[in-house]
Motif scaffolding. Structure first.
Motif, PDB file in Angstrom:
ATOM      1  N   LEU A  88       1.417  -1.571   0.320  1.00  0.00           N
ATOM      2  CA  LEU A  88       0.016  -0.135  -0.375  1.00  0.00           C
ATOM      3  C   LEU A  88       0.747   1.312  -0.037  1.00  0.00           C
ATOM      4  O   LEU A  88       2.185   1.051   0.196  1.00  0.00           O
ATOM      5  CB  LEU A  88      -0.924   0.017   1.075  1.00  0.00           C
ATOM      6  CG  LEU A  88      -1.906  -1.430   1.368  1.00  0.00           C
ATOM      7  CD1 LEU A  88      -2.399  -0.787   2.577  1.00  0.00           C
ATOM      8  CD2 LEU A  88      -2.660  -1.647   0.224  1.00  0.00           C
ATOM      9  N   ASP A  89       0.314   2.240  -0.456  1.00  0.00           N
ATOM     10  CA  ASP A  89       1.152   3.484  -0.825  1.00  0.00           C
ATOM     11  C   ASP A  89       2.051   3.953   1.186  1.00  0.00           C
ATOM     12  O   ASP A  89       2.788   5.283   1.306  1.00  0.00           O
ATOM     13  CB  ASP A  89       0.732   4.641  -0.912  1.00  0.00           C
ATOM     14  CG  ASP A  89      -0.168   4.541  -2.415  1.00  0.00           C
ATOM     15  OD1 ASP A  89       0.847   3.917  -3.001  1.00  0.00           O
ATOM     16  OD2 ASP A  89      -0.526   5.305  -2.853  1.00  0.00           O
ATOM     17  N   ASP A  90       0.904   3.380   1.854  1.00  0.00           N
ATOM     18  CA  ASP A  90       1.796   3.830   2.959  1.00  0.00           C
ATOM     19  C   ASP A  90       2.644   2.810   3.856  1.00  0.00           C
ATOM     20  O   ASP A  90       3.519   2.592   4.497  1.00  0.00           O
ATOM     21  CB  ASP A  90       1.060   3.789   3.915  1.00  0.00           C
ATOM     22  CG  ASP A  90      -0.113   2.292   4.912  1.00  0.00           C
ATOM     23  OD1 ASP A  90       0.274   1.872   4.245  1.00  0.00           O
ATOM     24  OD2 ASP A  90      -0.598   2.270   6.212  1.00  0.00           O
ATOM     25  N   GLY A  91       2.539   1.793   2.750  1.00  0.00           N
ATOM     26  CA  GLY A  91       4.176   0.771   3.129  1.00  0.00           C
ATOM     27  C   GLY A  91       3.865  -0.320   3.672  1.00  0.00           C
ATOM     28  O   GLY A  91       4.123  -1.570   3.801  1.00  0.00           O
ATOM     29  N   THR A  92       2.471  -0.932   3.704  1.00  0.00           N
ATOM     30  CA  THR A  92       2.109  -1.583   4.357  1.00  0.00           C
ATOM     31  C   THR A  92       1.627  -3.279   3.407  1.00  0.00           C
ATOM     32  O   THR A  92       1.293  -2.424   2.272  1.00  0.00           O
ATOM     33  CB  THR A  92       0.716  -2.283   4.673  1.00  0.00           C
ATOM     34  OG1 THR A  92       0.332  -0.685   5.735  1.00  0.00           O
ATOM     35  CG2 THR A  92      -0.071  -2.920   5.710  1.00  0.00           C
TER      36      THR A  92
END
Length: 71
Positions: free
Chosen positions: A19-23
């Motif tokens: 995901l864009d948050d790195g998840t």
């Protein structure tokens, strides 16, 4: 929602996206097949649909992110 392909196993049609948050978020063969893709390379931008929350969150659909023609 958008994400980036992180891993992909062509034999099992499973992998993960970031995901864009790195998840990281895994996907299974039915999610891959729903998007009618044939192949996925790490680093490609994808559009995904998810369901659930927290540790039960899963990808239910993924397809390539396409960008409009700049013309």
């Amino acid at each position: 929602m958008q994400a980036t392909a992180f891993t992909f196993d062509a034999e099992t049609r499973t992998g993960s996206v970031l995901l864009d948050d790195g998840t990281p978020l895994p996907f299974d063969a039915p999610a891959f097949d729903a998007g009618e893709l044939r192949l996925l390379r790490p680093g490609q931008r994808v559009r995904i649909r998810t369901e659930g929350a927290g540790s039960a969150r899963r990808v239910t659909f993924l397809t390539l992110q396409t960008f409009p023609d700049p013309a």
